[in-house]
Design a protein around this motif. Structure first.
Motif, PDB file in Angstrom:
ATOM      1  N   SER A  33     -12.152  -0.882  -2.209  1.00 56.18           N
ATOM      2  CA  SER A  33     -11.334  -0.118  -0.996  1.00 56.18           C
ATOM      3  C   SER A  33     -10.297  -1.014  -0.633  1.00 56.18           C
ATOM      4  O   SER A  33     -10.564  -2.104  -0.270  1.00 56.18           O
ATOM      5  CB  SER A  33     -12.452   0.379  -0.193  1.00 56.18           C
ATOM      6  OG  SER A  33     -12.449  -0.494   0.818  1.00 56.18           O
ATOM      7  N   PRO A  34      -9.170  -0.473  -0.066  1.00 55.92           N
ATOM      8  CA  PRO A  34      -7.870  -1.071   0.219  1.00 55.92           C
ATOM      9  C   PRO A  34      -8.359  -1.798   1.630  1.00 55.92           C
ATOM     10  O   PRO A  34      -8.069  -2.989   1.979  1.00 55.92           O
ATOM     11  CB  PRO A  34      -6.831   0.023   0.507  1.00 55.92           C
ATOM     12  CG  PRO A  34      -7.350   0.816  -0.389  1.00 55.92           C
ATOM     13  CD  PRO A  34      -9.019   1.176  -0.452  1.00 55.92           C
ATOM     14  N   ASP A  35      -9.266  -1.250   2.474  1.00 59.80           N
ATOM     15  CA  ASP A  35      -9.586  -1.834   3.495  1.00 59.80           C
ATOM     16  C   ASP A  35     -10.398  -3.241   3.428  1.00 59.80           C
ATOM     17  O   ASP A  35     -10.147  -4.058   3.958  1.00 59.80           O
ATOM     18  CB  ASP A  35     -10.843  -1.030   4.382  1.00 59.80           C
ATOM     19  CG  ASP A  35     -10.022   0.408   4.559  1.00 59.80           C
ATOM     20  OD1 ASP A  35      -9.801   0.722   5.858  1.00 59.80           O
ATOM     21  OD2 ASP A  35      -9.951   1.369   3.626  1.00 59.80           O
ATOM     22  N   GLU A  36     -11.353  -3.192   2.387  1.00 59.40           N
ATOM     23  CA  GLU A  36     -12.085  -4.516   2.222  1.00 59.40           C
ATOM     24  C   GLU A  36     -11.183  -5.283   1.720  1.00 59.40           C
ATOM     25  O   GLU A  36     -11.057  -6.793   2.035  1.00 59.40           O
ATOM     26  CB  GLU A  36     -13.120  -4.416   1.001  1.00 59.40           C
ATOM     27  CG  GLU A  36     -14.258  -3.357   1.556  1.00 59.40           C
ATOM     28  CD  GLU A  36     -15.245  -2.971   0.601  1.00 59.40           C
ATOM     29  OE1 GLU A  36     -15.093  -3.370  -0.534  1.00 59.40           O
ATOM     30  OE2 GLU A  36     -16.360  -2.244   0.926  1.00 59.40           O
ATOM     31  N   GLU A  91       0.902  -1.292  -0.060  1.00 58.01           N
ATOM     32  CA  GLU A  91      -0.062   0.010  -0.017  1.00 58.01           C
ATOM     33  C   GLU A  91       0.901   1.260  -0.117  1.00 58.01           C
ATOM     34  O   GLU A  91       0.357   2.120  -0.849  1.00 58.01           O
ATOM     35  CB  GLU A  91      -0.957   0.229   1.100  1.00 58.01           C
ATOM     36  CG  GLU A  91      -2.147  -0.860   1.026  1.00 58.01           C
ATOM     37  CD  GLU A  91      -2.968  -0.574   2.418  1.00 58.01           C
ATOM     38  OE1 GLU A  91      -4.056   0.049   2.426  1.00 58.01           O
ATOM     39  OE2 GLU A  91      -2.433  -0.955   3.793  1.00 58.01           O
ATOM     40  N   LEU A  92       1.826   1.388   0.872  1.00 56.10           N
ATOM     41  CA  LEU A  92       2.577   2.527   1.226  1.00 56.10           C
ATOM     42  C   LEU A  92       3.435   2.690  -0.180  1.00 56.10           C
ATOM     43  O   LEU A  92       3.708   3.919  -0.339  1.00 56.10           O
ATOM     44  CB  LEU A  92       3.413   2.486   2.479  1.00 56.10           C
ATOM     45  CG  LEU A  92       2.720   2.450   3.746  1.00 56.10           C
ATOM     46  CD1 LEU A  92       3.694   2.062   4.813  1.00 56.10           C
ATOM     47  CD2 LEU A  92       1.624   3.619   4.003  1.00 56.10           C
TER      48      LEU A  92
END
Lengths: 236, 236
Positions: A211-214, A166-167
């Motif tokens: 979404s990244p969270d999901e 992600e980062l």
DNA sequence: ATTGATTGCGATCACTGTTCGCAATCAAGT
DNA sequence: ACTTGATTGCGAACAGTGATCGCAATCAAT
């Protein structure tokens, strides 16, 4: 005389009765280091910089630490204290999922953390408390002890890997647009060579990604399921 | 004048007609750097050390590289060339499994590799070829392009995390026994405090764990299954 | 033969982690 | 009250790092 093993920070007492009152504390040093790392990245955490930020001489830090590595160890364990490790009556899978979610949040708060979690097996009090808590969540699961340790280790490993991904993609708000344009420019140039048809096709697809969270929760949930922790375990 | 983006190594031509014949080549530099890293670790790969090993002055390397970071980029892409990317008629899942197995082998051959795979999205020719090959394996799978990219990225991320875990535990044949004893001593001391009952219990369990190879394949297989790649896909 | 780009590289700069020795400080022992 | 001794803070120094500059040597093209 002082041991060079970065591990005995946890045994060594911070100070012993005799001598002048220390102006600086181990906690203050670590706090300053974390602040620097949060703001300017891990590479900016130099002994001199930390010392300057707390108004101390560079050599003074070595009265509280034995090495720069030890400082890093302390930093990792300190932010490990940001976990909420309160007990829970939820099923094991949900508890671990919650821990992973917290872990991702912490790694986002401290972008320097994720890489460090993979290389060193931190054994500070907070790290041990986390481990203990995760194992407690697995107490009702029928699984040999070492396998439980493996499961927890892979849980944080996968989380760390995901967050690093992600980062690396976002990488920041300012100069990164430029960097990404360079990247995309390079890629499109590579595509014109026609040597990467599938890659070109994959990038051409609509970016209607979830979404990244999901995505994160999906990856973790999936791992836990395969590790022997399906949605519902045993009698609950 | 030279761009500082470590990415344009791939665009810049290595040399252009005019001038004295270079004594050293980019390939020789990278090969020496890899040899050093394999033997003495990534930290030993300094400009001066690499230069000395190929019989060059330190400043000379900057005729072939723009930065130390660029050297690392080249190292990563070069060992990425160790993949066997030949075509295969196997189902997608088996092909990716094979790629992951190869990746783990490469990371074992070059212990400095694993951490680097997570931080940087290498875009060299070998890395792109790997990506292209992995996507080719997914060509029959019904999945949006970006999701395929995500899957492949997580595949190498999880592999890297797993191998880093492996390497951190073994860490070497010689002085590590001592280090591990220190660790275990510290841990047993922590256990006597009685604050980590589950941890103590987990470590007490018999260590009849399966081989790392099997564990690795299990983890990867499990991830792929959850990512939409069950044992058999579609019509095969 | 002259031009001009390109290579190799010694010297140097600004850093880094770490060690040493010394002055200042303060608790304990007499 | 005073000496003792451990402990702290820290300036100076050392070895090592990535990177830059300027100059001599080289070689293709003109």
């Amino acid at each position: 005389m002082a041991s060079h093993d970065p591990l005995d920070v946890w045994r060594r007492p911070e100070r012993s009765g005799v001598g002048p009152k220390p102006k600086h504390s181990r906690a203050a040093i670590v706090a300053a280091a974390i602040e620097i790392a949060d703001k300017d990245g891990m590479a900016a955490v130099s002994i001199r910089r930390v010392a300057a930020d707390i108004g101390a001489g560079a050599a003074s830090l070595y009265r509280h630490l034995n090495s720069h590595d030890e400082l890093v160890e302390l930093m990792v364990d300190t932010v490990g204290g940001e976990y909420d490790l309160g007990p829970s009556a939820e099923p094991p899978r949900a508890q671990l999922l919650n821990l992973a979610r917290q872990g991702r949040a912490i790694m986002h708060r401290h972008p320097w953390l994720a890489p460090l979690l993979l290389t060193r097996p931190s054994l500070g009090p907070n790290s041990l408390a986390y481990l203990e808590r995760a194992l407690a969540a697995l107490v009702t699961v029928d699984m040999p002890g070492p396998a439980k340790l493996q499961t927890v280790a892979m849980l944080t490993a996968i989380s760390s890997a995901f967050v690093q991904n992600e980062l690396a993609q976002s990488a920041g708000p300012g100069a990164i647009d430029h960097g990404n344009k360079e990247r995309l420019q390079h890629l499109s140039a590579a595509f014109q060579s026609g040597k990467y048809p599938h890659l070109a096709g994959a990038l051409a697809g609509h970016l209607e990604q979830q979404s990244p969270d999901e995505t994160f929760m999906g990856v973790i949930e999936n791992y836990l399921a395969g590790a022997g922790l399906p949605v519902s375990v045993g009698f609950d």
